[in-house]
Motif scaffolding. Structure first.
Motif, PDB file in Angstrom:
ATOM      1  N   ALA A   8       0.714  -1.066   0.102  1.00  0.00           N
ATOM      2  CA  ALA A   8       0.091   0.172   0.009  1.00  0.00           C
ATOM      3  C   ALA A   8       0.853   1.197   0.106  1.00  0.00           C
ATOM      4  O   ALA A   8       0.460   2.177  -0.523  1.00  0.00           O
ATOM      5  CB  ALA A   8      -0.970   0.120   1.324  1.00  0.00           C
ATOM      6  N   ARG A   9       2.007   1.286   0.858  1.00  0.00           N
ATOM      7  CA  ARG A   9       3.013   2.330   0.733  1.00  0.00           C
ATOM      8  C   ARG A   9       3.608   2.547  -0.505  1.00  0.00           C
ATOM      9  O   ARG A   9       3.721   3.704  -1.011  1.00  0.00           O
ATOM     10  CB  ARG A   9       3.897   2.265   1.924  1.00  0.00           C
ATOM     11  CG  ARG A   9       4.491   3.301   2.284  1.00  0.00           C
ATOM     12  CD  ARG A   9       5.194   3.434   3.749  1.00  0.00           C
ATOM     13  NE  ARG A   9       6.392   2.575   3.563  1.00  0.00           N
ATOM     14  CZ  ARG A   9       7.057   2.312   4.758  1.00  0.00           C
ATOM     15  NH1 ARG A   9       6.761   2.717   6.027  1.00  0.00           N
ATOM     16  NH2 ARG A   9       8.546   1.770   4.642  1.00  0.00           N
ATOM     17  N   GLN A  10       3.953   1.536  -1.235  1.00  0.00           N
ATOM     18  CA  GLN A  10       4.570   1.578  -2.232  1.00  0.00           C
ATOM     19  C   GLN A  10       3.595   2.048  -3.495  1.00  0.00           C
ATOM     20  O   GLN A  10       4.022   2.997  -4.260  1.00  0.00           O
ATOM     21  CB  GLN A  10       5.019   0.237  -2.911  1.00  0.00           C
ATOM     22  CG  GLN A  10       6.372  -0.034  -2.011  1.00  0.00           C
ATOM     23  CD  GLN A  10       6.790  -1.537  -2.479  1.00  0.00           C
ATOM     24  OE1 GLN A  10       6.052  -2.554  -3.046  1.00  0.00           O
ATOM     25  NE2 GLN A  10       8.103  -2.182  -1.941  1.00  0.00           N
ATOM     26  N   ALA A  11       2.329   1.654  -3.500  1.00  0.00           N
ATOM     27  CA  ALA A  11       1.197   2.286  -4.236  1.00  0.00           C
ATOM     28  C   ALA A  11       1.031   3.717  -4.263  1.00  0.00           C
ATOM     29  O   ALA A  11       0.737   4.432  -5.068  1.00  0.00           O
ATOM     30  CB  ALA A  11       0.004   1.405  -4.282  1.00  0.00           C
ATOM     31  N   LEU A  12       1.016   4.154  -3.008  1.00  0.00           N
ATOM     32  CA  LEU A  12       0.848   5.372  -2.576  1.00  0.00           C
ATOM     33  C   LEU A  12       2.175   6.102  -3.017  1.00  0.00           C
ATOM     34  O   LEU A  12       1.949   7.413  -3.863  1.00  0.00           O
ATOM     35  CB  LEU A  12       0.865   5.733  -1.161  1.00  0.00           C
ATOM     36  CG  LEU A  12       0.754   7.349  -0.677  1.00  0.00           C
ATOM     37  CD1 LEU A  12      -0.407   7.820  -1.299  1.00  0.00           C
ATOM     38  CD2 LEU A  12       0.667   7.305   0.917  1.00  0.00           C
ATOM     39  N   GLY A  13       3.134   5.893  -2.985  1.00  0.00           N
ATOM     40  CA  GLY A  13       4.455   6.444  -3.636  1.00  0.00           C
ATOM     41  C   GLY A  13       4.342   6.680  -5.057  1.00  0.00           C
ATOM     42  O   GLY A  13       4.849   7.690  -5.542  1.00  0.00           O
ATOM     43  N   ALA A  14       3.860   5.471  -5.767  1.00  0.00           N
ATOM     44  CA  ALA A  14       3.690   5.609  -7.145  1.00  0.00           C
ATOM     45  C   ALA A  14       2.773   6.725  -7.605  1.00  0.00           C
ATOM     46  O   ALA A  14       3.126   7.371  -8.659  1.00  0.00           O
ATOM     47  CB  ALA A  14       3.219   4.539  -7.815  1.00  0.00           C
ATOM     48  N   ASN A  47       9.265   6.012  -3.193  1.00  0.00           N
ATOM     49  CA  ASN A  47       9.700   4.470  -3.311  1.00  0.00           C
ATOM     50  C   ASN A  47       8.960   3.792  -1.979  1.00  0.00           C
ATOM     51  O   ASN A  47       9.433   2.594  -2.092  1.00  0.00           O
ATOM     52  CB  ASN A  47      11.184   4.470  -3.493  1.00  0.00           C
ATOM     53  CG  ASN A  47      11.782   4.814  -4.739  1.00  0.00           C
ATOM     54  OD1 ASN A  47      11.652   4.262  -5.844  1.00  0.00           O
ATOM     55  ND2 ASN A  47      12.449   6.101  -4.668  1.00  0.00           N
ATOM     56  N   GLY A  48       8.029   4.279  -1.339  1.00  0.00           N
ATOM     57  CA  GLY A  48       7.421   3.600  -0.324  1.00  0.00           C
ATOM     58  C   GLY A  48       8.447   3.183   0.669  1.00  0.00           C
ATOM     59  O   GLY A  48       8.227   2.390   1.750  1.00  0.00           O
ATOM     60  N   LYS A  49       9.564   4.084   1.119  1.00  0.00           N
ATOM     61  CA  LYS A  49      10.305   3.617   2.128  1.00  0.00           C
ATOM     62  C   LYS A  49      10.399   4.338   3.415  1.00  0.00           C
ATOM     63  O   LYS A  49      10.865   4.304   4.577  1.00  0.00           O
ATOM     64  CB  LYS A  49      11.882   3.986   1.532  1.00  0.00           C
ATOM     65  CG  LYS A  49      12.337   3.451   0.391  1.00  0.00           C
ATOM     66  CD  LYS A  49      12.345   1.674   0.706  1.00  0.00           C
ATOM     67  CE  LYS A  49      13.200   1.033  -0.684  1.00  0.00           C
ATOM     68  NZ  LYS A  49      12.799  -0.402  -0.305  1.00  0.00           N
ATOM     69  N   GLN A  50       9.192   5.549   3.368  1.00  0.00           N
ATOM     70  CA  GLN A  50       8.798   6.180   4.410  1.00  0.00           C
ATOM     71  C   GLN A  50       7.316   6.486   4.497  1.00  0.00           C
ATOM     72  O   GLN A  50       6.716   6.515   3.478  1.00  0.00           O
ATOM     73  CB  GLN A  50       9.577   7.530   4.369  1.00  0.00           C
ATOM     74  CG  GLN A  50       9.369   8.546   5.437  1.00  0.00           C
ATOM     75  CD  GLN A  50      10.005   9.953   5.416  1.00  0.00           C
ATOM     76  OE1 GLN A  50      11.256   9.728   4.831  1.00  0.00           O
ATOM     77  NE2 GLN A  50       9.306  11.119   5.546  1.00  0.00           N
ATOM     78  N   ASN A  51       6.817   6.485   5.586  1.00  0.00           N
ATOM     79  CA  ASN A  51       5.622   6.941   5.651  1.00  0.00           C
ATOM     80  C   ASN A  51       5.177   8.327   5.358  1.00  0.00           C
ATOM     81  O   ASN A  51       5.787   9.162   5.919  1.00  0.00           O
ATOM     82  CB  ASN A  51       4.802   6.336   7.161  1.00  0.00           C
ATOM     83  CG  ASN A  51       4.653   5.036   7.398  1.00  0.00           C
ATOM     84  OD1 ASN A  51       4.511   4.138   6.504  1.00  0.00           O
ATOM     85  ND2 ASN A  51       4.794   4.431   8.669  1.00  0.00           N
ATOM     86  N   ALA A  52       4.231   8.729   4.761  1.00  0.00           N
ATOM     87  CA  ALA A  52       3.561   9.886   4.379  1.00  0.00           C
ATOM     88  C   ALA A  52       2.947  10.445   5.427  1.00  0.00           C
ATOM     89  O   ALA A  52       2.064   9.812   5.864  1.00  0.00           O
ATOM     90  CB  ALA A  52       2.976  10.237   3.135  1.00  0.00           C
ATOM     91  N   SER A  53       3.106  11.634   5.897  1.00  0.00           N
ATOM     92  CA  SER A  53       2.407  12.065   6.946  1.00  0.00           C
ATOM     93  C   SER A  53       1.040  12.844   6.284  1.00  0.00           C
ATOM     94  O   SER A  53       1.082  13.181   4.994  1.00  0.00           O
ATOM     95  CB  SER A  53       2.920  13.243   7.785  1.00  0.00           C
ATOM     96  OG  SER A  53       3.259  14.421   7.230  1.00  0.00           O
ATOM     97  N   ALA A  75      -6.777   9.275   3.461  1.00  0.00           N
ATOM     98  CA  ALA A  75      -7.568   8.028   3.768  1.00  0.00           C
ATOM     99  C   ALA A  75      -6.454   6.968   3.328  1.00  0.00           C
ATOM    100  O   ALA A  75      -6.622   5.891   4.488  1.00  0.00           O
ATOM    101  CB  ALA A  75      -8.779   7.728   3.024  1.00  0.00           C
ATOM    102  N   THR A  76      -5.998   6.965   2.514  1.00  0.00           N
ATOM    103  CA  THR A  76      -4.955   5.816   2.306  1.00  0.00           C
ATOM    104  C   THR A  76      -3.866   5.795   3.200  1.00  0.00           C
ATOM    105  O   THR A  76      -3.481   4.557   3.731  1.00  0.00           O
ATOM    106  CB  THR A  76      -4.264   5.972   0.817  1.00  0.00           C
ATOM    107  OG1 THR A  76      -5.353   5.805   0.033  1.00  0.00           O
ATOM    108  CG2 THR A  76      -3.348   4.881   0.745  1.00  0.00           C
ATOM    109  N   VAL A  77      -3.226   7.061   3.764  1.00  0.00           N
ATOM    110  CA  VAL A  77      -2.340   7.073   4.710  1.00  0.00           C
ATOM    111  C   VAL A  77      -3.007   6.431   5.913  1.00  0.00           C
ATOM    112  O   VAL A  77      -2.152   5.914   6.832  1.00  0.00           O
ATOM    113  CB  VAL A  77      -1.873   8.610   4.932  1.00  0.00           C
ATOM    114  CG1 VAL A  77      -1.028   8.651   6.221  1.00  0.00           C
ATOM    115  CG2 VAL A  77      -0.934   9.044   3.677  1.00  0.00           C
TER     116      VAL A  77
END
Length: 284
Positions: A8-14, A47-53, A75-77
């Motif tokens: 999910a984090r990688q998809a958000l990063g993309a 690159n999905g290496k860090q959580n976005a605030s 909502a994704t975060v």
């Protein structure tokens, strides 16, 4: 981090990377300069290496002209955050609240599949044994001391052993009979409790002997609630598994662990051996 949370984090990063490119920022460095961020932060987010605030999302969307996506991305975060909850944050007001949340899950569940390689499952614990585990939780995470209230809330789970048509499939490793919480008397009381609950018609208690051939490595403890949720505990966090293909992996793991387990009279023999072990130990 669980595979589901990481995906999910990688998809958000993309998605964030796509926003950057659509806005004409040819590189992460260019966006970082515009935002007055370090370039490494942009790279880690993409690159999905860090959580976005949530603030990161608002700033990124504003800079790339994608404000209409802010609510969706926030909502994704929040969903990613739910998949992986740090114990220190989860327990910041003490352990009782987390136990109360567990009751809500239990009330909805019909079939439980439980694997604990080193500790007696919480719903089968005596008050004394549970209290000792919570004292350790309080000390380890340096949280408010509500061990007594947390113990009482954990014991409330036991009502579900006797209510409705719930099925409890519980697997423990033989080591769980010997992990010493509270000393010989507490342990003997806990082992007596196991002998008693074995008689419950909807509880199946299996033990994996220490020398049993294994079809899969023991891994972390996990609790499966129907085919909808798996909770996995580590020292730093608890994560939730809800993606069907990941739940299938835990179902498979549970079945492989069962292949190494014994039941019935063989379980009683192992418990009696553990009781004898603690009988031989000096008491304070």
């Amino acid at each position: 981090m669980s595979n589901q949370a990481q995906e999910a984090r990688q998809a958000l990063g993309a998605r964030l990377r796509g926003f950057r490119k659509d806005a004409g920022f040819a590189s992460g460095r260019a966006l970082a300069r515009a935002l007055d961020w370090q370039e490494s932060k942009v790279s880690r987010l993409e690159n999905g290496k860090q959580n976005a605030s949530e603030d990161d999302i608002k700033i990124w969307c504003a800079a790339t002209g994608q404000q209409e996506h802010i609510d969706d991305l926030i909502a994704t975060v929040r969903h990613i955050d739910e998949l992986w909850q740090e114990w220190r944050r989860l327990l910041q007001t003490g352990a009782e609240k987390r136990q109360h949340q567990g009751l809500q899950v239990y009330a909805k569940t019909k079939v439980f599949r439980i694997w604990h390689p080193t500790v007696i499952w919480g719903t089968l614990q005596t008050a004394e044994y549970a209290a000792e585990t919570f004292r350790q939780v309080v000390d380890y995470y340096e949280i408010p001391d509500d061990a007594e209230a947390a113990t009482a809330k954990r014991l409330e789970r036991q009502q579900y052993l006797y209510q409705g048509n719930r099925i409890f499939n519980v697997l423990l490793s033989e080591q769980a009979l010997y992990s010493n919480f509270g000393g010989p008397e507490v342990m003997k009381g806990q082992l007596d409790r196991l002998l008693a609950v074995m008689r419950l018609p909807r509880l199946s208690l299996g033990l994996v002997p220490r020398s049993a051939p294994l079809s899969i490595w023991p891994g972390n403890s996990f609790s499966m609630f129907d085919d909808k949720l798996v909770l996995v505990e580590t020292y730093s966090a608890e994560f939730s598994v809800t993606q069907p293909r990941e739940i299938e992996l835990y179902t498979k793991a549970f079945e492989l662990l069962k292949q190494s387990a014994v039941y019935g009279s063989a379980v009683r023999d192992l418990i009696f051996a553990a009781i004898h072990h603690f009988d031989q130990m000096p008491t304070d």
